[in-house]
Design a protein around this motif. Structure first.
Motif, short mmCIF file in Angstrom:
data_model
loop_
_atom_site.label_atom_id
_atom_site.label_comp_id
_atom_site.label_asym_id
_atom_site.label_seq_id
_atom_site.Cartn_x
_atom_site.Cartn_y
_atom_site.Cartn_z
N ILE A 1 -26.42 34.05 -10.62
CA ILE A 1 -25.60 35.80 -9.80
C ILE A 1 -27.21 36.48 -9.75
N ARG A 2 -28.05 36.86 -10.95
CA ARG A 2 -28.98 37.67 -10.94
C ARG A 2 -29.91 36.96 -10.50
N GLU A 3 -30.62 35.87 -10.44
CA GLU A 3 -31.23 34.92 -9.04
C GLU A 3 -31.85 35.28 -8.12
N MET A 4 -30.00 35.51 -7.64
CA MET A 4 -30.16 35.41 -6.30
C MET A 4 -30.38 37.16 -5.87
N GLN B 1 -34.16 39.46 -16.55
CA GLN B 1 -32.98 40.04 -17.33
C GLN B 1 -33.04 41.17 -18.08
N LYS B 2 -33.88 42.20 -18.38
CA LYS B 2 -33.78 42.57 -18.31
C LYS B 2 -33.57 44.83 -17.92
N GLN B 3 -33.60 44.01 -16.53
CA GLN B 3 -32.85 45.20 -15.47
C GLN B 3 -31.89 45.12 -15.58
N VAL B 4 -30.78 43.55 -15.49
CA VAL B 4 -29.60 42.93 -15.78
C VAL B 4 -28.78 44.31 -16.96
N GLU C 1 -30.41 46.44 -18.97
CA GLU C 1 -30.11 47.57 -19.12
C GLU C 1 -29.39 48.68 -18.27
N HIS C 2 -28.79 47.75 -16.89
CA HIS C 2 -27.09 48.53 -16.62
C HIS C 2 -26.22 48.22 -17.44
N LEU C 3 -26.44 46.90 -18.35
CA LEU C 3 -25.32 46.22 -18.89
C LEU C 3 -24.92 47.45 -20.45
N ASN C 4 -26.35 47.57 -20.80
CA ASN C 4 -26.05 48.83 -22.04
C ASN C 4 -26.37 47.46 -22.93
N LEU C 5 -27.29 46.73 -22.87
CA LEU C 5 -27.72 45.37 -23.96
C LEU C 5 -28.54 45.66 -23.74
N SER C 6 -28.97 44.82 -24.75
CA SER C 6 -30.67 44.54 -25.04
C SER C 6 -31.23 43.39 -23.78
N ARG C 7 -32.19 43.34 -23.68
CA ARG C 7 -32.90 41.74 -23.51
C ARG C 7 -32.10 41.08 -24.03
N GLY C 8 -32.79 40.31 -25.21
CA GLY C 8 -32.54 39.20 -25.84
C GLY C 8 -30.54 39.00 -26.18
N GLY C 9 -29.54 40.41 -25.89
CA GLY C 9 -28.23 39.90 -26.18
C GLY C 9 -27.74 39.29 -24.57
N TYR C 10 -28.00 40.26 -23.65
CA TYR C 10 -28.05 39.39 -22.12
C TYR C 10 -28.51 37.94 -22.29
#
Length: 152
Positions: free
Chosen positions: A8-11, A16-19, A21-30
């Motif tokens: 879904i992200r790639e579509m 990953q960094k953008q998503v 940030e939207h979820l208030n998670l670290s990039r590594g966590g996401y």
């Protein structure tokens, strides 16, 4: 593949960094969630589905159709709704909390905390998905995003 986060992200041509940030998670966590190394919290899962206008059932691979029509917009999961629907699943299937706990491989007392609205424990996304897959219920219905009880 348990979930469609990466697809879904790639579509949507996002990094990953953008998503994250939207979820208030670290990039590594996401990244760990996307790689299915870590389990996503249910409220973060709701946020992801809201951002991308997807049903939880679709993102969880319970269905191949993104049944995002008629979804009820919610921003936070209400434990009272979840508890009510978990109780309804037990009633509909003539089973007890201990039966679901055994199926999930957890203690009955742990499962019961997910239905106790006075406690802060919200059911884990993976456990909710297992319940839905076994009994055919919609994750969106359980959290109050849909009036359709079943994902099929």
């Amino acid at each position: 593949m348990e979930y469609r986060f990466k697809e879904i992200r790639e579509m949507n041509e996002l990094k990953q960094k953008q998503v994250s940030e939207h979820l208030n998670l670290s990039r590594g966590g996401y990244a760990n969630i996307e790689a299915e190394i870590a389990n996503i919290k249910l409220n973060d899962f709701l946020d992801f589905c809201n951002i991308f206008d997807c049903s939880m059932d679709y993102v969880s691979n319970l269905t191949n159709e993104n049944n995002n029509k008629n979804l009820i917009k919610i921003n936070k999961i209400d434990k009272v709704v979840v508890a009510k629907h978990l109780n309804q699943i037990e009633k509909d299937n003539n089973i007890m909390a201990k039966d679901i706990a055994n199926f999930l491989g957890i203690y009955r007392s742990t499962y019961s905390t997910y239905k106790n609205t006075k406690l802060p424990n919200l059911i884990q996304t993976l456990m909710l998905k297992k319940i839905c897959a076994k009994f055919g219920y919609s994750m969106d219905w359980i959290v109050g995003r849909s009036k359709n009880k079943y994902y099929k």
